[in-house]
Design an enzyme around this catalytic site. Structure first.
Site, PDB file in Angstrom:
ATOM      1  N   GLN A   1       4.991  30.527  23.051  1.00  0.00           N
ATOM      2  CA  GLN A   1       6.018  29.506  22.789  1.00  0.00           C
ATOM      3  C   GLN A   1       6.683  28.979  24.059  1.00  0.00           C
ATOM      4  O   GLN A   1       6.962  27.790  24.170  1.00  0.00           O
ATOM      5  CB  GLN A   1       7.080  30.066  21.851  1.00  0.00           C
ATOM      6  CG  GLN A   1       6.844  29.607  20.427  1.00  0.00           C
ATOM      7  CD  GLN A   1       7.835  30.175  19.442  1.00  0.00           C
ATOM      8  OE1 GLN A   1       8.772  30.871  19.820  1.00  0.00           O
ATOM      9  NE2 GLN A   1       7.640  29.884  18.182  1.00  0.00           N
TER      10      GLN A   1
ATOM     11  N   SER B   1       5.357  20.826  22.602  1.00  0.00           N
ATOM     12  CA  SER B   1       6.599  20.845  21.827  1.00  0.00           C
ATOM     13  C   SER B   1       7.783  20.374  22.657  1.00  0.00           C
ATOM     14  O   SER B   1       8.599  19.575  22.187  1.00  0.00           O
ATOM     15  CB  SER B   1       6.890  22.254  21.306  1.00  0.00           C
ATOM     16  OG  SER B   1       6.004  22.576  20.278  1.00  0.00           O
TER      17      SER B   1
ATOM     18  N   ASP C   1       4.778  26.139  25.631  1.00  0.00           N
ATOM     19  CA  ASP C   1       4.366  25.059  24.730  1.00  0.00           C
ATOM     20  C   ASP C   1       4.950  23.713  25.187  1.00  0.00           C
ATOM     21  O   ASP C   1       5.994  23.266  24.714  1.00  0.00           O
ATOM     22  CB  ASP C   1       4.818  25.418  23.304  1.00  0.00           C
ATOM     23  CG  ASP C   1       4.326  24.430  22.278  1.00  0.00           C
ATOM     24  OD1 ASP C   1       3.719  23.410  22.670  1.00  0.00           O
ATOM     25  OD2 ASP C   1       4.550  24.672  21.086  1.00  0.00           O
TER      26      ASP C   1
ATOM     27  N   ARG D   1      -0.637  27.408  19.687  1.00  0.00           N
ATOM     28  CA  ARG D   1       0.703  27.425  19.075  1.00  0.00           C
ATOM     29  C   ARG D   1       0.944  28.795  18.444  1.00  0.00           C
ATOM     30  O   ARG D   1       1.036  28.927  17.227  1.00  0.00           O
ATOM     31  CB  ARG D   1       0.787  26.318  18.042  1.00  0.00           C
ATOM     32  CG  ARG D   1       1.663  25.142  18.396  1.00  0.00           C
ATOM     33  CD  ARG D   1       1.135  24.193  19.374  1.00  0.00           C
ATOM     34  NE  ARG D   1       2.156  23.234  19.784  1.00  0.00           N
ATOM     35  CZ  ARG D   1       2.408  22.106  19.149  1.00  0.00           C
ATOM     36  NH1 ARG D   1       1.757  21.775  18.088  1.00  0.00           N
ATOM     37  NH2 ARG D   1       3.361  21.287  19.590  1.00  0.00           N
TER      38      ARG D   1
ATOM     39  N   TYR E   1      -1.377  22.398  11.850  1.00  0.00           N
ATOM     40  CA  TYR E   1      -1.605  20.968  12.004  1.00  0.00           C
ATOM     41  C   TYR E   1      -2.086  20.393  10.679  1.00  0.00           C
ATOM     42  O   TYR E   1      -2.730  21.083   9.894  1.00  0.00           O
ATOM     43  CB  TYR E   1      -2.673  20.711  13.061  1.00  0.00           C
ATOM     44  CG  TYR E   1      -2.231  21.019  14.464  1.00  0.00           C
ATOM     45  CD1 TYR E   1      -1.268  20.228  15.093  1.00  0.00           C
ATOM     46  CD2 TYR E   1      -2.780  22.082  15.163  1.00  0.00           C
ATOM     47  CE1 TYR E   1      -0.875  20.506  16.382  1.00  0.00           C
ATOM     48  CE2 TYR E   1      -2.378  22.355  16.455  1.00  0.00           C
ATOM     49  CZ  TYR E   1      -1.426  21.562  17.062  1.00  0.00           C
ATOM     50  OH  TYR E   1      -1.031  21.825  18.338  1.00  0.00           O
TER      51      TYR E   1
HETATM   52  P1  NAD Z   1       1.539  16.690  15.245  1.00  0.00           P
HETATM   53  O1  NAD Z   1       2.148  15.932  16.372  1.00  0.00           O
HETATM   54  O2  NAD Z   1       0.094  17.001  15.262  1.00  0.00           O
HETATM   55  O3  NAD Z   1       1.825  15.878  13.886  1.00  0.00           O
HETATM   56  C1  NAD Z   1       3.140  15.493  13.530  1.00  0.00           C
HETATM   57  C2  NAD Z   1       3.309  15.572  12.022  1.00  0.00           C
HETATM   58  O4  NAD Z   1       2.524  14.575  11.404  1.00  0.00           O
HETATM   59  C3  NAD Z   1       2.865  16.903  11.402  1.00  0.00           C
HETATM   60  O5  NAD Z   1       3.973  17.488  10.744  1.00  0.00           O
HETATM   61  C4  NAD Z   1       1.767  16.507  10.439  1.00  0.00           C
HETATM   62  O6  NAD Z   1       1.777  17.265   9.245  1.00  0.00           O
HETATM   63  C5  NAD Z   1       2.121  15.063  10.150  1.00  0.00           C
HETATM   64  N1  NAD Z   1       1.020  14.271   9.600  1.00  0.00           N
HETATM   65  C6  NAD Z   1      -0.290  14.237   9.979  1.00  0.00           C
HETATM   66  N2  NAD Z   1      -0.984  13.372   9.224  1.00  0.00           N
HETATM   67  C7  NAD Z   1      -0.106  12.843   8.340  1.00  0.00           C
HETATM   68  C8  NAD Z   1      -0.218  11.897   7.306  1.00  0.00           C
HETATM   69  N3  NAD Z   1      -1.387  11.324   7.010  1.00  0.00           N
HETATM   70  N4  NAD Z   1       0.894  11.599   6.618  1.00  0.00           N
HETATM   71  C9  NAD Z   1       2.071  12.171   6.888  1.00  0.00           C
HETATM   72  N5  NAD Z   1       2.255  13.075   7.870  1.00  0.00           N
HETATM   73  C10 NAD Z   1       1.172  13.410   8.569  1.00  0.00           C
HETATM   74  O7  NAD Z   1       2.343  18.015  14.953  1.00  0.00           O
HETATM   75  P2  NAD Z   1       3.202  18.910  15.938  1.00  0.00           P
HETATM   76  O8  NAD Z   1       4.558  18.368  16.034  1.00  0.00           O
HETATM   77  O9  NAD Z   1       2.447  19.126  17.182  1.00  0.00           O
HETATM   78  O10 NAD Z   1       3.263  20.256  15.096  1.00  0.00           O
HETATM   79  C11 NAD Z   1       2.129  20.753  14.429  1.00  0.00           C
HETATM   80  C12 NAD Z   1       2.478  22.042  13.742  1.00  0.00           C
HETATM   81  O11 NAD Z   1       2.574  23.069  14.693  1.00  0.00           O
HETATM   82  C13 NAD Z   1       3.804  22.019  12.995  1.00  0.00           C
HETATM   83  O12 NAD Z   1       3.645  22.726  11.810  1.00  0.00           O
HETATM   84  C14 NAD Z   1       4.720  22.770  13.898  1.00  0.00           C
HETATM   85  O13 NAD Z   1       5.776  23.397  13.189  1.00  0.00           O
HETATM   86  C15 NAD Z   1       3.774  23.782  14.456  1.00  0.00           C
HETATM   87  N6  NAD Z   1       4.226  24.351  15.716  1.00  0.00           N
HETATM   88  C16 NAD Z   1       4.110  25.715  15.867  1.00  0.00           C
HETATM   89  C17 NAD Z   1       4.531  26.286  17.057  1.00  0.00           C
HETATM   90  C18 NAD Z   1       4.416  27.765  17.272  1.00  0.00           C
HETATM   91  O14 NAD Z   1       4.187  28.486  16.342  1.00  0.00           O
HETATM   92  N7  NAD Z   1       4.563  28.217  18.493  1.00  0.00           N
HETATM   93  C19 NAD Z   1       5.028  25.495  18.087  1.00  0.00           C
HETATM   94  C20 NAD Z   1       5.105  24.124  17.885  1.00  0.00           C
HETATM   95  C21 NAD Z   1       4.679  23.551  16.697  1.00  0.00           C
END
Ligand code: NAD
Length: 396
Positions: free
Chosen positions: A145, A151, A148, A140, A246
């Site tokens: 991006q 996403s 990805d 990520r 994460y």
């Molecule tokens: P994910 O599917 O792993 O998790 C979804 C959400 O669940 C996350 O926001 C996480 O904090 C939350 N979560 C986990 N355990 C929890 C709990 N016990 N209680 C409440 N919430 C909980 O996450 P994702 O959608 O794949 O995204 C992960 C991170 O990566 C995010 O911060 C996202 O912004 C980031 N991201 C970055 C890029 C990039 O920089 N290119 C691209 C996509 C996502």
């Protein structure tokens, strides 16, 4: 193992896109748009006849984009330098083709491979000298991006979760002022504000609901609020992962505290969308059965975390469970319920990774490159992904 391997082709680089045979998989790994782009890159593209049937893309459209149609997938698969897939290769009993053994040695595979759930596949691909890229392992980072796929597909799942909830709920989502009186807006609770959760919030907002959202990472507060939802965190908890990170797994005591913060929000909401996940770990149980029993009958829970065990104690993979009049939807792979846009976006992600690997019409696997190294699951007979190696050594 060499840190770089490069193969140039006297003949054109040959890419094969098979029809997906995994149960419930409706997507395809290339569309006419990406086929056209591949042909422009000087690549020969072969598409199995019917590969686009899930998203309703006819064979003719692939041909018009420059692909050759295949009616003999076994031969064309075995001749391909690069195979583009959505789901992990299947065993023979799923289709007529033993997908895991269909590759020639040295071929490259790109797809969602879910290695932790497919250890037999990992062993077979490594044994067959396949260089397999797992789309879920793309890092990520901003440079990656456009590749990805986690996403792009999570965003579809978040959108579809709200559409499903609205379809099941016997209430309007928006506030309505009618001659027969005022109808209050539906209350939506989104648990986990990552990619899927944020898209669920945005979609619920467009439909006019009022939205509460909860995440363990206070860093997402600003994004949540900018989409028009109220943000809730665990009081006194310093955070778990930052913005763009994460979350980590939490212990039993913290989980209990979370459940208590969520209890009143759950009992008040009409629809709860569960998206809280921790990569490679079981999902946290955030809605217990007794919390469901405190909800209004007729309410809906959509548990997007169901494939990792779910955030709702009562959710079951692939089933709609009704408990105390509350529907708990445990549909896995919601992105596949929107096969057209899911395929369009996924195939663009795959194409970007492919472009990353092709230089001067040759495949070039540079193991010093962060993206290539992170996403390469098997290469030259070895498994490269450490967590998968640990699972394999654990005798799973
Ligand atoms: P994910 O599917 O792993 O998790 C979804 C959400 O669940 C996350 O926001 C996480 O904090 C939350 N979560 C986990 N355990 C929890 C709990 N016990 N209680 C409440 N919430 C909980 O996450 P994702 O959608 O794949 O995204 C992960 C991170 O990566 C995010 O911060 C996202 O912004 C980031 N991201 C970055 C890029 C990039 O920089 N290119 C691209 C996509 C996502």
């Amino acid at each position: 193992m060499k840190s770089e391997s490069s193969r140039s082709f006297v003949e054109m680089l040959r890419v094969f896109i098979p029809k997906e045979r995994a149960p419930g998989e409706t997507r395809v790994a290339a569309t006419p748009e990406t086929v056209k782009a591949m042909v422009k890159e000087g690549v020969e593209v072969i598409v199995e006849s019917g590969a686009g049937s899930g998203p309703h893309i006819p064979d003719l459209s692939y041909e018009a984009a420059g692909a050759r149609l295949s009616r003999d997938p076994v031969t064309d698969w075995a001749a391909a330098d690069l195979v583009l897939k959505v789901a992990a290769p299947q065993r023979r009993e799923v289709g007529a083709i033993d997908e895991m053994r269909a590759f020639k040695p040295g071929a490259i595979l790109i797809g969602f491979l879910a290695p932790h759930r497919n250890l037999e596949m990992v062993r077979t691909l490594a044994g067959g000298e396949v260089s397999a890229f797992a789309m879920e392992l793309i890092p990520r980072i901003s440079r990656a991006q456009s590749m990805d796929a986690l996403s792009s597909q999570a965003s579809i799942a978040g959108y579809k979760a709200i559409i499903l909830a609205a379809g099941h709920l016997g209430k309007y989502f928006p506030l309505l002022i009618t001659a027969a009186g005022t109808v209050p807006p539906a209350k939506v609770l989104v648990i986990g504000a990552g990619v899927a959760g944020l898209q669920a919030i945005a979609t619920a907002k467009r439909l006019g609901a009022t939205i509460d959202a909860f995440d363990l990472r206070p860093a997402v507060k600003e994004e949540v609020e900018s989409l028009g939802a109220r943000f809730h965190v665990l009081p006194g908890f310093g955070g778990n992962g930052g913005s763009g990170q994460y979350a980590r797994e939490v212990g039993e005591a913290l989980l209990k505290k979370q459940q208590e913060v969520l209890r009143p929000l759950v009992s008040e909401c009409d629809a709860a969308i569960c998206t809280a996940q921790v990569p490679g770990r079981p999902s946290p149980t955030l809605i217990t059965n007794d919390m469901v029993d405190g909800m209004r009958p007729g309410s809906v829970i959509v548990d997007l975390a169901v494939e990792q065990g779910g955030n709702c104690e009562g959710s079951e993979l692939g089933r709609d469970v009704i408990r105390h009049g509350v529907v708990i939807i445990g549909h896995p792979n919601l992105a596949a319920t929107m096969p057209y846009d899911a395929s369009v976006l996924f195939s663009r992600n795959v194409f970007q990774l492919m472009r990353h690997l092709i230089k001067d019409q040759a495949l070039h696997l540079d193991l010093n490159d962060e993206i290539t190294r992170a996403a390469l699951l098997t290469h030259q007979g070895k498994v490269l992904h450490q967590p998968t190696i640990a699972l394999l050594e654990g005798g799973f």
